[in-house]
Every structure is written in structure tokens, then in C-alpha cells.
Design a protein around this motif. Structure first.
Motif, PDB file in Angstrom:
ATOM      1  N   GLY A  84      18.918 112.500 -21.638  1.00 43.80           N
ATOM      2  CA  GLY A  84      18.513 113.781 -22.201  1.00 43.80           C
ATOM      3  C   GLY A  84      19.186 114.111 -23.510  1.00 43.80           C
ATOM      4  O   GLY A  84      18.714 114.984 -24.234  1.00 43.80           O
ATOM      5  N   GLY A  85      20.276 113.425 -23.839  1.00 42.96           N
ATOM      6  CA  GLY A  85      20.989 113.703 -25.081  1.00 42.96           C
ATOM      7  C   GLY A  85      20.528 112.887 -26.259  1.00 42.96           C
ATOM      8  O   GLY A  85      21.133 112.926 -27.334  1.00 42.96           O
TER       9      GLY A  85
ATOM     10  N   PRO B 169      19.939 119.329 -10.287  1.00 42.62           N
ATOM     11  CA  PRO B 169      20.827 120.341 -10.886  1.00 42.62           C
ATOM     12  C   PRO B 169      20.865 120.241 -12.407  1.00 42.62           C
ATOM     13  O   PRO B 169      20.843 119.145 -12.977  1.00 42.62           O
ATOM     14  CB  PRO B 169      22.195 120.029 -10.268  1.00 42.62           C
ATOM     15  CG  PRO B 169      21.882 119.354  -8.977  1.00 42.62           C
ATOM     16  CD  PRO B 169      20.629 118.555  -9.229  1.00 42.62           C
ATOM     17  N   LEU B 170      20.924 121.373 -13.045  1.00 46.17           N
ATOM     18  CA  LEU B 170      20.889 121.443 -14.507  1.00 46.17           C
ATOM     19  C   LEU B 170      22.015 120.644 -15.141  1.00 46.17           C
ATOM     20  O   LEU B 170      21.853 120.047 -16.204  1.00 46.17           O
ATOM     21  CB  LEU B 170      20.963 122.903 -14.955  1.00 46.17           C
ATOM     22  CG  LEU B 170      21.019 123.178 -16.449  1.00 46.17           C
ATOM     23  CD1 LEU B 170      19.778 122.639 -17.131  1.00 46.17           C
ATOM     24  CD2 LEU B 170      21.162 124.670 -16.703  1.00 46.17           C
TER      25      LEU B 170
ATOM     26  N   ALA C  77      22.285 115.430 -19.232  1.00 47.26           N
ATOM     27  CA  ALA C  77      22.232 116.231 -20.460  1.00 47.26           C
ATOM     28  C   ALA C  77      20.900 116.962 -20.600  1.00 47.26           C
ATOM     29  O   ALA C  77      20.827 118.004 -21.259  1.00 47.26           O
ATOM     30  CB  ALA C  77      22.465 115.332 -21.678  1.00 47.26           C
ATOM     31  N   TYR C  78      19.842 116.420 -19.992  1.00 45.69           N
ATOM     32  CA  TYR C  78      18.529 117.066 -20.066  1.00 45.69           C
ATOM     33  C   TYR C  78      18.593 118.443 -19.416  1.00 45.69           C
ATOM     34  O   TYR C  78      18.930 118.574 -18.228  1.00 45.69           O
ATOM     35  CB  TYR C  78      17.481 116.206 -19.364  1.00 45.69           C
ATOM     36  CG  TYR C  78      16.072 116.732 -19.514  1.00 45.69           C
ATOM     37  CD1 TYR C  78      15.319 116.431 -20.638  1.00 45.69           C
ATOM     38  CD2 TYR C  78      15.500 117.535 -18.527  1.00 45.69           C
ATOM     39  CE1 TYR C  78      14.026 116.908 -20.782  1.00 45.69           C
ATOM     40  CE2 TYR C  78      14.204 118.014 -18.669  1.00 45.69           C
ATOM     41  CZ  TYR C  78      13.475 117.706 -19.791  1.00 45.69           C
ATOM     42  OH  TYR C  78      12.201 118.187 -19.940  1.00 45.69           O
ATOM     43  N   ALA C  79      18.269 119.473 -20.168  1.00 47.69           N
ATOM     44  CA  ALA C  79      18.496 120.840 -19.703  1.00 47.69           C
ATOM     45  C   ALA C  79      17.229 121.625 -19.407  1.00 47.69           C
ATOM     46  O   ALA C  79      17.311 122.792 -19.031  1.00 47.69           O
ATOM     47  CB  ALA C  79      19.323 121.609 -20.745  1.00 47.69           C
TER      48      ALA C  79
ATOM     49  N   PHE D   1      19.363 121.928 -25.500  1.00 49.03           N
ATOM     50  CA  PHE D   1      20.378 121.518 -24.544  1.00 49.03           C
ATOM     51  C   PHE D   1      20.955 122.657 -23.711  1.00 49.03           C
ATOM     52  O   PHE D   1      21.697 122.404 -22.750  1.00 49.03           O
ATOM     53  CB  PHE D   1      21.521 120.807 -25.267  1.00 49.03           C
ATOM     54  CG  PHE D   1      21.074 119.611 -26.059  1.00 49.03           C
ATOM     55  CD1 PHE D   1      20.416 118.561 -25.438  1.00 49.03           C
ATOM     56  CD2 PHE D   1      21.284 119.532 -27.419  1.00 49.03           C
ATOM     57  CE1 PHE D   1      19.989 117.459 -26.156  1.00 49.03           C
ATOM     58  CE2 PHE D   1      20.870 118.440 -28.156  1.00 49.03           C
ATOM     59  CZ  PHE D   1      20.216 117.395 -27.525  1.00 49.03           C
ATOM     60  N   GLY D   2      20.610 123.894 -24.048  1.00 50.58           N
ATOM     61  CA  GLY D   2      21.059 125.026 -23.248  1.00 50.58           C
ATOM     62  C   GLY D   2      22.554 125.006 -22.981  1.00 50.58           C
ATOM     63  O   GLY D   2      23.361 124.722 -23.872  1.00 50.58           O
TER      64      GLY D   2
END
Length: 493
Positions: free
Chosen positions: A201-202, A382-383, A387-389, A463-464
Motif C-alpha cells: 500500500g505504500g 485492520p487498518l 500501509a494501505y489505508a 495514507f490516512g
């Protein structure tokens, strides 16, 4: 003391370039020195708005080549880009400095017994899908097969299988990552767990992935898929159908039924349609598409049929919808909670039509997408697990503005931003909506899908609450910000 600005390599000496050539077995292509017929195809991109004349392009043939190239980049403080599938909205695979082009690293190894695929970093999704399908298996990839594994995996990755199996990144078991100092390390649940967290996610913030290991899933090769196009006078009924379609069909299909609404603006009218995908036999599938058929009449030639999964993701089918000249693209996206507001959807379509109507002859192939796919599997993670938010249940609304003239670039980019800003405002102001990005099994602070954007959105929108941890990882793995092309995280800001 600030970091030195990276340079584009245009002033490198011939001795330095010779040293680079001697350090790698792969090709080194230099602007102005290499033949134009060799250089020009290497800077071509799916989105021609992001074609940049790189000064140096290295085509590694091994991990050792990748490592040596990165060390060269670090030694000379060069601007660097990673090129995998070259199929991006925001152009992170392009640059004016040095491009590490992975197109020579395309091996796929399928382990049928363990149901895994080991995939080199230059592979496209289609290459992995075809290799797996040949032995009755299927990877989770995106909706089209032209995307590079590098971008779609490290960016999260949503596809028609995500309702059953989660993100592309959720199906990543391990990766080999080239770091900013040239070292190659393994990232997995057992090794370098923090890096494994970050590359899911990053994006390319922490390194270049030379190899992915994916989990595969047993599957019949054939699925039911196609487009249903409806007449303009059905537009209101089309938007009013969406909650029923989502709640009573998509969410009751055990993840097998995926559906995306498409809206075009043709001849001053809203032209609605659906892309449908069902992971099962035709007799089952037809029960799920029946509400769409009942809206009818569907246009002659539109409809769905049984086909191989790899056919349903084949970019060639989608490319036929766009004349070759229309190859400048900006994507933008946001989210809406269920139940959807038919009023907002109608206003969104009208606003979309208004943008296209400014230059109908240049923008007529643009499309609005209303993504009705089931995101509950993605939201169940879970969030802070990766890294994916963007882990929330909701409807993604996205727009592809597509045009044909370079002189319209600035105007259309601004229009796209204005369009989505207006849509977000409507969503926020709607009393039935519970906030633009605060709904779901796990609360997420993101407002968009980062792989369908123009690349200039704020990091918090991507990325929240994971930004803090990402900054710490950036300090550890890339303190000098070598990797700065896809939503770069600055460890010092």
C-alpha cells in the motif's frame, strides 16, 4: 542541513556512463547517444500526458543489475523512476533522470502444489493470470491485465476477485526488495516485517520490488462477463436501481458478482451502462444480471457471455472503446456510503456531462464509474495491518477524463479537480451520508483510491493515519528520498 537536489544526469561524463555500462549486463540507453528508434519506444506510456524524455534508461537483466544501477543512482544523486507496466494515471514510471525499466525481468514460476506464483518485477498482471490459469489457478489482480505487478501490488490493488480474496497486496506472501543503498532484502511476515507492511500500500516509497510471491486460488477458468449498455432515457431508473443491485444481488453473491456502473456523455445525453463479472456458470450469473436486463432494452451488441477469466481482463477489449488519438488521461476518485443517494449520483452525472460538454469533440470518450463491488473483505482487514489505508465498505466514484490534444492538458486537469471537489462537497453535505471516509468495519481517513488519481492529492487522502509509521519507515529505508515518484513520504516533514 537539507538534502541536495537530485539531478537529471544530463551532465554525467562519458567515463561515468561507461562505468554504468560496465557494471550491468543489461542495456543502457542514453538520450542523444542511442538510436532514436531504440530510445523513443522506451519512454512511451499508456497515459501520453506523462511521456518524459529521460536522459538514461537502464534495462536490468538480473537483480544484480538492479542493485548496481541503484548504487550508481546513489553515487551521482540522480533523479530516478521505476518502470514496470507503464500503465498509470499519474505517471510515476516517467522521469527526466534515470529510469530503471524492468521489462526484461518477466519470469513467472507457478508452484501448483503450494498454490503460489513467484513473479519478477517487470511482469504484467496478464502474464501472471495466464500462467496460473493454465494449471487451474488464479491470482488476485486488477480489472485489466495491462497493469504492471509492481504498481498494482504496492499500491494496494482492487480487482473483481477482491470481494472473495481481498486486495492484490493482501495476497502477497513475500517480496524481494532493492533498497536505496542497493541491498536486496526479503520482506515477509518472517523477515523485515516492517518493510513488508510498507510495500503493501505504500507504493515505491521504500524500495524497488524485484520479485513478488503471490498466493493463488483454485478456480474454474471460465467466468461470465460483459457490458450492458442502456438508452439515455433510462438514466434516472439506472441510478435508482443501484442500491437494490448492491444490497440484494452483489452482497448476496458470496463475492462472486462484481458490477461497475459506467456513464458516458454522448450527444448531450447521459449514456449509462454496467460492466458485469460473475465467477460461476451462466445460469447462475443470469439471475444476478436480471435487474439490469429488466431496465432494458439493452443496446444490440451489448451483453455478457461465458469466457475465460483472462479474456475478461484483456486490455485489448477495453482499448477498443478509445480511439488511438485519445490517450491523455486524468483519473480522480472519491467514496460514498451505502445506501447511495440517487440524487447525488444524478447530480454527479450531470456535472460530469457539463465538463465533457466544454469540449465534446475532444472529451467524448471520458467515463464516470460507480463501483458497486463488494469491499467488505478488504474492510475486514485492520487498518493498521498494512500501509494501505482505504479499508472501508462503500462505493467508489471515479472519473476518467480522456482527451486528444496536449493544449487542453491544463484546462482538463483543473476541470477534473473541480468536478471531484464538487462531488465530495455533495457527499459531505448529505445528511444521510455518514462522512466521506469514516464508514466501514475499520475507520479510514482516506477519500480516494490512490491508483486512480492525478498524483497531486494530499498524503492524508492516501495514507490516512498510517502516515506516521510510514515516515519512520522512510527514515530507516530511504532517508535521502531516492524513491520520490509515487506519493513520496518525506521523513522530515
Amino acid at each position: 542541513m537539507g538534502r541536495a537536489k537530485r539531478n537529471d544526469g544530463s551532465n554525467l561524463s562519458s567515463e561515468a556512463l561507461d562505468a554504468l555500462r560496465s557494471s550491468v549486463s543489461g542495456k543502457v540507453v542514453v538520450k542523444g547517444q542511442s538510436p532514436e528508434e531504440e530510445y523513443r519506444p522506451l519512454i512511451e506510456r499508456w497515459n501520453r500526458m506523462h511521456i518524459k524524455e529521460a536522459n538514461i534508461i537502464v534495462l536490468p537483466e538480473s537483480e544484480e543489475d538492479v542493485s548496481a544501477t541503484i548504487k550508481f543512482v546513489a553515487e551521482h544523486n540522480l533523479d530516478v523512476s521505476i518502470s514496470s507496466g507503464r500503465h498509470t494515471y499519474s505517471g510515476p514510471s516517467s522521469g527526466y533522470g534515470l529510469i530503471i525499466d524492468l521489462r526484461k525481468l518477466r519470469q513467472v514460476r507457478i508452484d501448483e502444489e503450494n498454490m503460489t506464483a513467484v513473479v519478477q518485477g517487470g511482469c504484467t498482471a496478464g502474464e501472471v493470470e495466464s500462467a496460473a490459469e493454465a494449471v487451474g489457478l488464479r491470482p488476485v489482480m486488477g480489472a485489466v491485465n495491462a497493469t504492471g505487478c509492481g504498481g498494482i501490488t504496492t499500491g494496494g490493488g482492487i480487482g473483481n476477485l477482491s470481494a472473495q480474496h481481498g486486495l492484490v497486496a493482501d495476497n502477497l506472501l513475500a517480496a524481494r526488495v532493492a533498497l536505496a543503498d542497493g541491498r536486496i532484502v526479503v520482506a515477509s511476515d518472517e523477515e523485515n516485517q516492517d518493510l513488508f507492511w510498507g510495500i503493501r500500500g505504500g507504493g515505491s516509497n521504500f524500495g524497488l520490488v524485484t520479485e513478488f510471491t503471490y498466493k493463488l486460488h483454485k478456480a474454474d477458468p471460465e467466468i461470465y462477463s460483459g457490458f450492458f449498455m442502456l438508452p439515455a432515457d433510462k438514466a434516472d431508473a439506472y441510478f435508482e436501481l443501484m442500491n437494490t443491485l448492491y444490497q440484494d444481488y452483489i452482497m448476496k453473491s458470496n463475492g462472486k458478482f462484481a458490477c461497475i456502473g459506467f456513464v458516458a456523455a454522448v450527444g448531450g445525453n447521459i449514456a449509462p451502462g454496467f460492466l458485469v463479472w460473475y465467477d460461476g456458470p451462466e445460469e447462475e450469473a443470469k439471475k444476478f444480471v436480471q435487474p439490469i436486463i429488466d431496465l432494458g432494452p439493452v443496446y444490440p451488441g451489448s451483453g455478457a457471455h461465458m469466457q475465460r477469466h483472462t479474456e475478461s481482463t484483456d486490455w485489448a477489449h477495453f482499448e477498443k472503446l478509445f480511439p488511438p488519438a485519445y490517450n491523455r488521461i486524468v483519473g480522480t476518485s472519491t467514496q460514498m456510503s451505502y445506501p447511495l443517494s440517487a440524487d447525488i449520483l444524478k447530480k454527479t452525472a450531470q456535472e460530469f456531462k457539463a465538463v465533457v460538454s466544454r469540449h465534446p469533440e475532444n472529451l467524448f470518450v471520458s467515463k464516470l464509474m460507480i463501483d458497486l463491488r463488494d469491499y467488505s473483505k478488504i474492510a475486514s482487514v485492520p487498518l493498521d495491518a498494512t500501509a494501505y489505508a482505504n479499508r472501508r465498505e462503500g462505493c467508489m466514484i471515479a472519473a476518467d477524463f480522456i482527451w486528444d490534444k496536449e493544449e487542453l492538458d491544463k484546462e482538463v486537469m483543473q476541470a477534473a479537480k473541480g468536478f471531484m471537489s464538487q462531488v465530495r462537497t455533495w457527499v459531505k453535505e448529505d445528511g444521510e451520508q455518514r462522512g466521506i471516509a469514516d464508514v466501514g468495519t475499520h475507520v479510514a481517513a482516506t477519500t480516494l483510491y490512490a491508483l486512480i488519481t492525478d498524483g497531486d492529492e494530499k498524503l492524508v487522502s492516501v495514507f490516512g493515519p498510517n502516515i506516521g509509521r510510514m515516515k519512520e519507515l522512510k527514515k530507516k529505508y530511504d532517508p535521502n528520498v531516492m524513491w520520490d515518484k509515487w506519493y513520496p513520504v518525506d521523513p522530515d516533514v
